[in-house]
Design a protein around this motif. Sequence first.
Motif, PDB file in Angstrom:
ATOM      1  N   SER A  17     129.645 -75.387  -7.863  1.00 18.83           N
ATOM      2  CA  SER A  17     130.587 -75.555  -8.966  1.00 18.83           C
ATOM      3  C   SER A  17     130.399 -74.465 -10.002  1.00 18.83           C
ATOM      4  O   SER A  17     131.371 -73.905 -10.523  1.00 18.83           O
ATOM      5  N   PHE A  18     129.135 -74.117 -10.306  1.00 23.24           N
ATOM      6  CA  PHE A  18     128.865 -73.066 -11.295  1.00 23.24           C
ATOM      7  C   PHE A  18     129.390 -71.716 -10.802  1.00 23.24           C
ATOM      8  O   PHE A  18     129.991 -70.952 -11.540  1.00 23.24           O
ATOM      9  N   ALA A  19     129.171 -71.460  -9.506  1.00 22.82           N
ATOM     10  CA  ALA A  19     129.569 -70.160  -8.950  1.00 22.82           C
ATOM     11  C   ALA A  19     131.078 -70.002  -8.944  1.00 22.82           C
ATOM     12  O   ALA A  19     131.590 -68.889  -9.017  1.00 22.82           O
ATOM     13  N   GLN A  20     131.793 -71.127  -8.819  1.00 24.41           N
ATOM     14  CA  GLN A  20     133.244 -71.051  -8.709  1.00 24.41           C
ATOM     15  C   GLN A  20     133.961 -71.343 -10.034  1.00 24.41           C
ATOM     16  O   GLN A  20     135.164 -71.534 -10.044  1.00 24.41           O
ATOM     17  N   ALA A 160     138.570 -67.761 -10.751  1.00 24.17           N
ATOM     18  CA  ALA A 160     137.192 -67.838 -10.273  1.00 24.17           C
ATOM     19  C   ALA A 160     136.887 -66.612  -9.425  1.00 24.17           C
ATOM     20  O   ALA A 160     137.790 -65.832  -9.081  1.00 24.17           O
ATOM     21  N   VAL A 161     135.623 -66.431  -9.097  1.00 21.53           N
ATOM     22  CA  VAL A 161     135.214 -65.320  -8.242  1.00 21.53           C
ATOM     23  C   VAL A 161     135.995 -65.371  -6.934  1.00 21.53           C
ATOM     24  O   VAL A 161     136.162 -66.427  -6.329  1.00 21.53           O
ATOM     25  N   GLY A 162     136.521 -64.210  -6.527  1.00 20.81           N
ATOM     26  CA  GLY A 162     137.320 -64.124  -5.308  1.00 20.81           C
ATOM     27  C   GLY A 162     138.805 -64.094  -5.566  1.00 20.81           C
ATOM     28  O   GLY A 162     139.580 -63.720  -4.673  1.00 20.81           O
ATOM     29  N   PHE A 186     138.437 -60.362  -8.713  1.00 23.80           N
ATOM     30  CA  PHE A 186     137.246 -60.771  -9.462  1.00 23.80           C
ATOM     31  C   PHE A 186     136.115 -60.843  -8.444  1.00 23.80           C
ATOM     32  O   PHE A 186     135.941 -61.845  -7.754  1.00 23.80           O
ATOM     33  N   LYS A 187     135.333 -59.764  -8.359  1.00 29.21           N
ATOM     34  CA  LYS A 187     134.324 -59.658  -7.311  1.00 29.21           C
ATOM     35  C   LYS A 187     133.107 -60.522  -7.578  1.00 29.21           C
ATOM     36  O   LYS A 187     132.651 -61.267  -6.706  1.00 29.21           O
TER      37      LYS A 187
END
Length: 251
Positions: A17-20, A160-162, A186-187
């Motif tokens: 969840s934090f990463a996304q 989000a990342v990606g 967003f890498k």
Amino acid sequence: MKKYFVTGIALCLGFVSFAQKAVDFKLNPEIGKPINMLMQVKTDVEGPQSMIMDMNMKMVMTATEKQDENFKIETVTKAVKVDVDAGMMNMSYNSEEEPKDEMAKMMGSQFEKIINQVITVILTPKGKTVDVILPEGIGQGMDKTSFASISTPLPENPVAVGATWQHSADMGENPLISKTETTSTFKEENENGYVIDVVGKLLDDSSNEVGSVIGSYVLDKKTLVTKNADVKTSIEVQGTKVISDVVLTVQ
């Protein structure tokens, strides 16, 4: 054992969840704080008149005020150093030194027009250019869009990342390029900031693809101002190929 297993799953889900987590990218420069930048530009021209040019520019960028939601950004070029290798002819110019020859004086007469002059760009919080204001005396024949690229376009919504987003821009009076179309990604988020990768194509006035762009930006997490950038463009027109690599570093 079951308790530890459930706890482990919860922790893993928490990390995912934090990463996304979605980030709402908005410019938030510190008003009145000067930012010292070094821009290094290497241009390689391959064609009937081949040439390699290395240019270093010392600049100071300052957000001077916030106008409603937009930001007024003033950029001043403090020094320019240029080395040109044109095969049988080499030229060098350094604005911080006295010209050594006629070639240096000729180059100096061109670059002196922008040294210590204030170029103003009005940006939205999403990095889009509202206006470019050039000082009197250098506006004629100067492509405003070249000064409008101090910020990479940001997504309209939190991402989000990606995530990816598209952007297109007209290039105004540029004689070779009529429009750019880019896709940003967003890498990642790391200790240095938010990393944005950019790829795109360059179009002429007939919408033919004449070149490409690829690069990466690192944005400050607090201000979303570019900390580092490396962008390479390649253009091929009428048998001449021009490759430029622009590296921007905040000092």
